[in-house]
Scaffold this motif. Structure first.
Motif, PDB file in Angstrom:
ATOM      1  N   ALA A 147       0.833  -1.201   0.000  1.00 32.59           N
ATOM      2  CA  ALA A 147       0.000   0.000   0.000  1.00 32.59           C
ATOM      3  C   ALA A 147       0.867   1.251   0.000  1.00 32.59           C
ATOM      4  CB  ALA A 147      -0.913   0.004   1.221  1.00 32.59           C
ATOM      5  N   ALA A 148       0.499   2.235  -0.796  1.00 34.33           N
ATOM      6  CA  ALA A 148       1.067   3.570  -0.662  1.00 34.33           C
ATOM      7  C   ALA A 148       0.452   4.201   0.585  1.00 34.33           C
ATOM      8  CB  ALA A 148       0.732   4.407  -1.892  1.00 34.33           C
ATOM      9  N   ASP A 149       1.124   5.218   1.134  1.00 27.61           N
ATOM     10  CA  ASP A 149       0.572   5.864   2.335  1.00 27.61           C
ATOM     11  C   ASP A 149      -0.727   6.616   2.035  1.00 27.61           C
ATOM     12  OD1 ASP A 149       1.793   7.835   0.874  1.00 27.61           O
ATOM     13  OD2 ASP A 149       3.348   8.271   2.357  1.00 27.61           O
ATOM     14  N   THR A 150      -1.089   6.721   0.758  1.00 25.47           N
ATOM     15  CA  THR A 150      -2.349   7.375   0.368  1.00 25.47           C
ATOM     16  C   THR A 150      -3.507   6.386   0.242  1.00 25.47           C
ATOM     17  OG1 THR A 150      -1.801   6.985  -1.953  1.00 25.47           O
ATOM     18  CG2 THR A 150      -1.114   9.108  -1.008  1.00 25.47           C
ATOM     19  N   ALA A 151      -3.232   5.094   0.452  1.00 26.13           N
ATOM     20  CA  ALA A 151      -4.264   4.079   0.184  1.00 26.13           C
ATOM     21  C   ALA A 151      -5.432   4.194   1.169  1.00 26.13           C
ATOM     22  CB  ALA A 151      -3.655   2.683   0.263  1.00 26.13           C
ATOM     23  N   LYS A 152      -6.619   3.919   0.648  1.00 23.21           N
ATOM     24  CA  LYS A 152      -7.824   3.868   1.484  1.00 23.21           C
ATOM     25  C   LYS A 152      -8.625   2.644   1.070  1.00 23.21           C
ATOM     26  CE  LYS A 152      -8.668   8.705   2.640  1.00 23.21           C
ATOM     27  NZ  LYS A 152      -8.067   8.519   3.962  1.00 23.21           N
ATOM     28  N   PHE A 153      -8.906   1.788   2.038  1.00 18.41           N
ATOM     29  CA  PHE A 153      -9.618   0.545   1.768  1.00 18.41           C
ATOM     30  C   PHE A 153     -11.016   0.605   2.360  1.00 18.41           C
ATOM     31  CE2 PHE A 153      -5.111  -0.344   1.893  1.00 18.41           C
ATOM     32  CZ  PHE A 153      -4.915  -1.149   0.795  1.00 18.41           C
ATOM     33  N   GLY A 154     -11.965  -0.029   1.691  1.00 13.84           N
ATOM     34  CA  GLY A 154     -13.303  -0.081   2.254  1.00 13.84           C
ATOM     35  C   GLY A 154     -14.204  -1.006   1.465  1.00 13.84           C
ATOM     36  N   GLY A 156      -9.903 -10.305  10.791  1.00 13.30           N
ATOM     37  CA  GLY A 156     -10.699 -10.802  11.909  1.00 13.30           C
ATOM     38  C   GLY A 156     -12.145 -10.323  11.859  1.00 13.30           C
ATOM     39  N   LYS A 157     -12.985 -11.005  12.626  1.00 13.88           N
ATOM     40  CA  LYS A 157     -14.435 -10.807  12.515  1.00 13.88           C
ATOM     41  C   LYS A 157     -14.908  -9.416  12.929  1.00 13.88           C
ATOM     42  CE  LYS A 157     -18.728 -12.103  14.702  1.00 13.88           C
ATOM     43  NZ  LYS A 157     -19.554 -13.131  15.342  1.00 13.88           N
ATOM     44  N   SER A 158     -14.475  -8.941  14.078  1.00 16.24           N
ATOM     45  CA  SER A 158     -15.076  -7.732  14.620  1.00 16.24           C
ATOM     46  C   SER A 158     -14.811  -6.529  13.719  1.00 16.24           C
ATOM     47  CB  SER A 158     -14.534  -7.478  16.034  1.00 16.24           C
ATOM     48  OG  SER A 158     -15.224  -6.423  16.630  1.00 16.24           O
ATOM     49  N   LYS A 159     -13.561  -6.403  13.293  1.00 17.99           N
ATOM     50  CA  LYS A 159     -13.204  -5.262  12.444  1.00 17.99           C
ATOM     51  C   LYS A 159     -13.816  -5.420  11.048  1.00 17.99           C
ATOM     52  CE  LYS A 159      -8.965  -2.520  12.113  1.00 17.99           C
ATOM     53  NZ  LYS A 159      -9.296  -1.593  13.194  1.00 17.99           N
ATOM     54  N   ALA A 160     -13.823  -6.654  10.525  1.00 25.41           N
ATOM     55  CA  ALA A 160     -14.426  -6.888   9.207  1.00 25.41           C
ATOM     56  C   ALA A 160     -15.915  -6.568   9.265  1.00 25.41           C
ATOM     57  CB  ALA A 160     -14.204  -8.329   8.764  1.00 25.41           C
ATOM     58  N   MET A 161     -16.557  -6.991  10.331  1.00 24.13           N
ATOM     59  CA  MET A 161     -17.995  -6.742  10.487  1.00 24.13           C
ATOM     60  C   MET A 161     -18.255  -5.233  10.531  1.00 24.13           C
ATOM     61  SD  MET A 161     -20.531  -8.883  10.598  1.00 24.13           S
ATOM     62  CE  MET A 161     -20.625 -10.378  11.549  1.00 24.13           C
ATOM     63  N   GLU A 162     -17.421  -4.513  11.279  1.00 25.53           N
ATOM     64  CA  GLU A 162     -17.596  -3.058  11.354  1.00 25.53           C
ATOM     65  C   GLU A 162     -17.445  -2.428   9.971  1.00 25.53           C
ATOM     66  OE1 GLU A 162     -14.458  -0.780  12.996  1.00 25.53           O
ATOM     67  OE2 GLU A 162     -15.712   1.017  13.202  1.00 25.53           O
ATOM     68  N   MET A 163     -16.416  -2.872   9.231  1.00 29.78           N
ATOM     69  CA  MET A 163     -16.183  -2.309   7.886  1.00 29.78           C
ATOM     70  C   MET A 163     -17.353  -2.618   6.952  1.00 29.78           C
ATOM     71  SD  MET A 163     -12.913  -1.112   7.847  1.00 29.78           S
ATOM     72  CE  MET A 163     -12.682  -1.030   6.097  1.00 29.78           C
ATOM     73  N   VAL A 164     -17.801  -3.877   6.969  1.00 30.90           N
ATOM     74  CA  VAL A 164     -18.827  -4.320   6.017  1.00 30.90           C
ATOM     75  C   VAL A 164     -20.206  -3.763   6.383  1.00 30.90           C
ATOM     76  CG1 VAL A 164     -20.049  -6.380   5.160  1.00 30.90           C
ATOM     77  CG2 VAL A 164     -17.549  -6.370   5.286  1.00 30.90           C
ATOM     78  N   LEU A 165     -20.475  -3.619   7.688  1.00 32.61           N
ATOM     79  CA  LEU A 165     -21.804  -3.136   8.099  1.00 32.61           C
ATOM     80  C   LEU A 165     -21.931  -1.617   8.046  1.00 32.61           C
ATOM     81  CD1 LEU A 165     -22.860  -5.495  11.039  1.00 32.61           C
ATOM     82  CD2 LEU A 165     -23.230  -5.729   8.577  1.00 32.61           C
ATOM     83  N   THR A 166     -20.820  -0.892   8.148  1.00 32.62           N
ATOM     84  CA  THR A 166     -20.912   0.573   8.094  1.00 32.62           C
ATOM     85  C   THR A 166     -20.418   1.141   6.780  1.00 32.62           C
ATOM     86  OG1 THR A 166     -18.689   1.011   8.955  1.00 32.62           O
ATOM     87  CG2 THR A 166     -20.451   0.720  10.587  1.00 32.62           C
ATOM     88  N   GLY A 167     -19.550   0.407   6.068  1.00 37.65           N
ATOM     89  CA  GLY A 167     -18.991   0.924   4.823  1.00 37.65           C
ATOM     90  C   GLY A 167     -17.883   1.935   5.030  1.00 37.65           C
ATOM     91  N   ARG A 168     -17.379   2.060   6.260  1.00 39.77           N
ATOM     92  CA  ARG A 168     -16.343   3.078   6.488  1.00 39.77           C
ATOM     93  C   ARG A 168     -15.027   2.662   5.836  1.00 39.77           C
ATOM     94  NH1 ARG A 168     -11.881   2.351   9.932  1.00 39.77           N
ATOM     95  NH2 ARG A 168     -12.125   0.771  11.552  1.00 39.77           N
ATOM     96  N   MET A 169     -14.181   3.646   5.560  1.00 38.01           N
ATOM     97  CA  MET A 169     -12.885   3.365   4.958  1.00 38.01           C
ATOM     98  C   MET A 169     -11.823   3.246   6.050  1.00 38.01           C
ATOM     99  SD  MET A 169     -12.588   5.899   1.710  1.00 38.01           S
ATOM    100  CE  MET A 169     -14.074   6.587   0.982  1.00 38.01           C
ATOM    101  N   MET A 170     -10.738   2.509   5.751  1.00 38.87           N
ATOM    102  CA  MET A 170      -9.571   2.534   6.634  1.00 38.87           C
ATOM    103  C   MET A 170      -8.361   3.020   5.839  1.00 38.87           C
ATOM    104  SD  MET A 170      -8.044  -1.238   7.307  1.00 38.87           S
ATOM    105  CE  MET A 170      -9.409  -2.196   7.894  1.00 38.87           C
ATOM    106  N   ASP A 171      -7.493   3.759   6.529  1.00 39.95           N
ATOM    107  CA  ASP A 171      -6.322   4.287   5.819  1.00 39.95           C
ATOM    108  C   ASP A 171      -5.194   3.255   5.810  1.00 39.95           C
ATOM    109  OD1 ASP A 171      -5.126   4.374   8.311  1.00 39.95           O
ATOM    110  OD2 ASP A 171      -5.317   6.544   8.537  1.00 39.95           O
ATOM    111  N   ALA A 172      -4.083   3.627   5.185  1.00 42.31           N
ATOM    112  CA  ALA A 172      -2.982   2.684   4.989  1.00 42.31           C
ATOM    113  C   ALA A 172      -2.381   2.224   6.315  1.00 42.31           C
ATOM    114  CB  ALA A 172      -1.906   3.319   4.106  1.00 42.31           C
ATOM    115  N   ALA A 173      -2.246   3.160   7.256  1.00 35.05           N
ATOM    116  CA  ALA A 173      -1.627   2.802   8.541  1.00 35.05           C
ATOM    117  C   ALA A 173      -2.481   1.768   9.265  1.00 35.05           C
ATOM    118  CB  ALA A 173      -1.447   4.054   9.407  1.00 35.05           C
TER     119      ALA A 173
END
Ligand code: HXC
Length: 257
Positions: free
Chosen positions: A121-128, A151-168
């Motif tokens: 990932a570049a430091d500009t990457a955003k996943f979601g 893991g489940k908890s973080k994946a569930m949060e990402m998939v249920l809210t649609g929020r993005m996570m940054d590269a770090a």
């Protein structure tokens, strides 16, 4: 080759496929996915290629499946014509595929990146996985591969809210192998592909197969597969060369192809 939505390059044994549909942030329409599948198959079949780097632009690896193209699709039409089936071409590649992600990797873009073997990932990457905001859910393996990766908890949060996570955050939770400055992303991805290219091709292909099997097989079966692959490599000249070179304190010279 006759591609309109991707660009291909060679850097020695490393092949680069660049998603190139800038006006739509590399939204993954049918034509783009068809071209990607063809390019992957062509490089996989080319003995002078050792590994493939898949990348996008500075702004977007890919902002997801093409929403304009998907909007009118209906069921059971989507059942008869499974438009996601061609995406599986990424999984059929025998050689290592490195995703070099800068900018947005959203929805299907994140899913394609996760189908690759190594994520840089570049430091500009955003996943979601923002599908939930469109009234759908991830459809190209996101609910499974993201959960395996973070893991489940973080994946569930990402998939249920649609929020993005940054590269770090992506590095912290194990989604990506490492984060590099955006300006160095391609050099580092190509260098990684070339480094793998100096190793034994059959050993690399079997190592990829063994690691991937851990996602699909129960532990016992996976270990059994690993053992068979491991033992079969003693039939290669590369194993003799690799071990002779170690014992003779010199660099090994592995055969190509
Ligand atoms: C079609 C897309 C697109 C997409 C962006 N564009 N994402 N077109 N499908 N997934 C287009 C926009 O419509 C716009 O076209 C142009 O690209 C630039 O985008 P903007 O929105 O103007 O850019 P910006 O304001 O910088 O916002 C960037 C963004 C946003 C945050 C990434 O574009 C966005 O939210 N995109 C959608 C992300 C998404 O929901 N992805 C999941 C898709 S569903 P015009 O013509 O207006 O300039 C999915 C399911 C996969 O992927 C399941 C397996 C198939």
């Amino acid at each position: 080759a006759d591609y309109e939505m991707i660009l291909t390059e060679r850097h020695g044994a490393a092949a680069v496929i660049r998603l190139n549909r800038p006006q739509a942030l590399n939204a993954l329409c049918d034509q783009l996915m068809d071209e990607l599948a063809r390019a992957l198959r062509a490089f996989d079949a080319d003995d002078s290629v050792s590994a493939i780097v898949l990348t996008g632009s500075d702004k977007a690896f890919a902002a997801g499946a093409d929403i304009r193209e998907m909007q009118p699709r209906s069921w059971p039409g989507t059942h008869r014509h499974d438009f996601i089936a061609p995406w599986e071409a990424v999984l059929g590649v025998q050689k290592p595929v490195i995703a070099a992600v800068a900018g947005f990797a959203l929805g299907g873009g994140c899913e394609v990146a996760m189908m690759c073997d190594i994520l840089l990932a570049a430091d500009t990457a955003k996943f979601g996985q923002p599908e939930i905001k469109l009234g759908i859910l991830p459809g190209a393996g996101g609910s499974q591969r993201l959960t395996h990766a973070i893991g489940k908890s973080k994946a569930m949060e990402m998939v249920l809210t649609g929020r993005m996570m940054d590269a770090a955050e992506a590095e912290r939770c194990g989604l990506v192998a490492r984060v590099v400055p955006a300006a160095e992303l391609m050099d580092q991805a190509v260098a990684l592909a070339q480094k793998i290219g100096e190793l034994s091709a059959p050993a690399v292909a079997m190592a990829k197969e063994a690691v991937n099997a851990s996602f699909e097989l129960p532990l016992r079966e996976g270990v059994r597969l690993e053992r068979r692959l491991f033992l079969s490599l003693f039939g290669t000249e590369d194993q003799k060369e690799g071990m002779a070179a170690f014992n003779e304190k010199r660099k090994p010279l592995f055969r190509r192809g």
